[in-house]
Structures are given as C-alpha cells and as structure tokens.
Design a protein around this motif. Sequence first.
Motif, mmCIF file in Angstrom:
data_model
loop_
_atom_site.group_PDB
_atom_site.id
_atom_site.type_symbol
_atom_site.label_atom_id
_atom_site.label_comp_id
_atom_site.label_asym_id
_atom_site.label_seq_id
_atom_site.Cartn_x
_atom_site.Cartn_y
_atom_site.Cartn_z
ATOM 1 N N ALA A 293 1.580 -2.822 -11.737
ATOM 2 C CA ALA A 293 0.382 -2.850 -10.894
ATOM 3 C C ALA A 293 0.661 -2.240 -9.518
ATOM 4 N N VAL A 294 1.829 -2.539 -8.955
ATOM 5 C CA VAL A 294 2.167 -1.982 -7.648
ATOM 6 C C VAL A 294 2.390 -0.478 -7.746
ATOM 7 N N VAL A 295 3.069 -0.030 -8.788
ATOM 8 C CA VAL A 295 3.276 1.410 -8.957
ATOM 9 C C VAL A 295 1.942 2.120 -9.132
ATOM 10 N N GLU A 296 1.041 1.515 -9.890
ATOM 11 C CA GLU A 296 -0.299 2.090 -10.058
ATOM 12 C C GLU A 296 -0.971 2.283 -8.708
ATOM 13 N N ARG A 297 -0.832 1.298 -7.821
ATOM 14 C CA ARG A 297 -1.444 1.407 -6.500
ATOM 15 C C ARG A 297 -0.743 2.483 -5.664
ATOM 16 N N ILE A 298 0.578 2.548 -5.738
ATOM 17 C CA ILE A 298 1.321 3.557 -4.971
ATOM 18 C C ILE A 298 0.884 4.958 -5.366
ATOM 19 N N VAL A 299 0.896 5.244 -6.661
ATOM 20 C CA VAL A 299 0.587 6.610 -7.092
ATOM 21 C C VAL A 299 -0.885 6.935 -6.893
ATOM 22 N N SER A 300 -1.745 5.921 -6.886
ATOM 23 C CA SER A 300 -3.172 6.187 -6.641
ATOM 24 C C SER A 300 -3.383 6.741 -5.246
ATOM 25 N N HIS A 301 -2.478 6.422 -4.333
ATOM 26 C CA HIS A 301 -2.541 6.940 -2.967
ATOM 27 C C HIS A 301 -1.846 8.290 -2.824
ATOM 28 N N GLY A 302 -1.278 8.808 -3.903
ATOM 29 C CA GLY A 302 -0.519 10.041 -3.795
ATOM 30 C C GLY A 302 0.856 9.833 -3.211
ATOM 31 N N ALA A 303 1.333 8.590 -3.163
ATOM 32 C CA ALA A 303 2.666 8.276 -2.650
ATOM 33 C C ALA A 303 3.661 8.235 -3.810
#
Length: 339
Positions: free
Chosen positions: A169-179
């Motif tokens: 879930a955290v990785v999903e949020r990170i990559v959703s920001h382009g990070a």
Amino acid sequence: MNSMPQFTKNVRAELEARRSLLARRPFPVIDGDAHVTDVSALRGSVLAAYRATPHYYHGRPISAEELVAEMDMAEVDLALVWQNPAATLRGKNKSRNGAALLAANRYILASARKFPERLIPAGWIDPAGLGLSAALRMTDALVNDLGFLVIKMNPAQNRFPIDSAEVFAVVERIVSHGAIPAFHFGGDTSFTPASGLARLASRFAPNRIIAVHMGGGGSSYNEGEALYREARELGLKNPNLFFVQSAKRDCHIESDFIAYQLAGAPYCHNIAVGSDAPYGRLSWNFGGYRAMFASLRNRRHPDVRLAEQPKLFKPVAEANFLGGNLSRLLGDGYAAWLE
C-alpha cells in the motif's frame, strides 16, 4: 491513482537545482547510501551510547557536517542521504514514533538545504511503527511538502516483511506520486528475502525500485552467501530493480559488477556504489571501489572470457558505476516532476 505532486515555487527551485547537479558532465561521484542524524537532538539510550563511545561504535550517528567532511577526504561529490533508524526513537506509541520520524526526515531536508551542492535528500517511512494510515499521510507530506524523490523503508530495522500488504500500500502511494521507493535489502533478518523483493518488482513494474545493499546489509558471511547470488540473478530478471552496493563482501561486489557489465544495457545501468555511512566508512569504501575498478581495467579476470575483457571496464563503465547510473535514475525522476 495518479497524484503527481504540485510543488510550491521554492520547492520547484530546489528540485531544479538538484536535477542540474545530476546532469553535470563528467558525472559526479555519488555515495548512494548514507545516513545522517541531528546529533544535538539525541535522547535516551541513543544519547547515552553516543556519549559513552566518543570514537566509534557500529553505526554511531554522524551529522551532515561530518559526512560532508569525509566526502571531501574521499573526493565524493554527492551523497543520497536518509535518516539513521538506530538514532530515531521508536516504541509502542505510534503517534510519538511518527513525530520522531518526521523530525528525522526534516533534518535530512535541512541538511540538503545547508549543503545544496553535496546532499540529495531522501525520505523514510515505517508502516509498522506508524500504522498504515499515518504512514500514507506522511508519504504524501514527504513528497508534496518536502520534495523527496526517493522514500525508503527498512523492513529489517523496523521489523516488517518486505512484501506485506502494508508495504504494498505504501509503495502504491509512493509510485502514484511519481516518486521512487527504496528498501533495505539484506540478509541480516528474515524480513527481506529475495522472493519478497521479486514480488514487489513484479507487482510494480515498470516503476523503478531501489534495493540498497543488494543482499548485504549486515548479514554474516554464511547467511549472506545465498542471498548475494539470488540478488544478482533477481536483478538480471527484473530490469526495474536498481541496486546500491554497500555493506557487502568485496568479492561479491566485484562479481556483481562483472555480471551486470557483461549483461549490457539496461542491466549495466542498474547498479551503483554506496558506503552505508556510518555503518561503513565512506573513505574506505570509495578507496576500495576505485582500486577494484582499476584492477578490472588492468588485469585478466578469471570470470571474464579473454575476448570480452578489453571492452568491459573502460573509463565510461567506471564513471557509470561511481555515479552516472544513479545520476540518470534520480535526474530522470526530477525531470519528470518538473515537466
């Protein structure tokens, strides 16, 4: 979900300055793994240990000033820096854990602002210590408010499986920001097996994932041996994985560079060097890296066929491993944000 961040004018200026640093030619020499700490804020058992051992203990916290001084000695231009989890108080109270981790992350940004031509700041998230909801909120803040392109998790130190539902879930949020998500990936605990990193790489491809230590990270020789080999093969099957070498046996580090250079693009561009300061001495590590690459340029290596030897470790390959590969990875990330 795609929520590319909208930065303030001041944050955009900082991001542009970092992108410009990484675009320099010749490539800067970069330490891809360094931990710095606000030593003036140490408390409790961490402060007691710090005062009791004024010379050194393994992982003794160092300030940004101390890191930059050793970078000068070792002729290292830039360092990717994050907090030191051993110096950040963490207990049962998730709210206090969050406050301590946010303060540590803010010190990383303050350090990069103090040394804008030397330090590239990266964030840190602990879904186990904060709880998932708080970890997701902090992830948003680290990207949107602080401008961290890279956000790291340490399943070993913070004790959670690398492929848990919370991590996904955290990785999903990170990559959703382009990070770019980064992980401690070592053989020092059972929390970071190669199978777990493989699941992440497969689930989030083609998004890049940084795996720090490439199987090292404090494991003993016997414990690390199998994971070193698994990590080497894992990266050759998953081109979205990017490895930073640190805290690992020298003979395996050399074998990794040979294998990835032989594999050619994109794999030879998916590996870089680091010190793991203060868990490793920056000057010692970069002296070793340079000597290793010099030896690979100048000797017949038993792992490399004679016909392939001359083309392997030309100066361009060494420049890529010492900083070019990481410059491209981070520079591309900043460029995408600034479009």
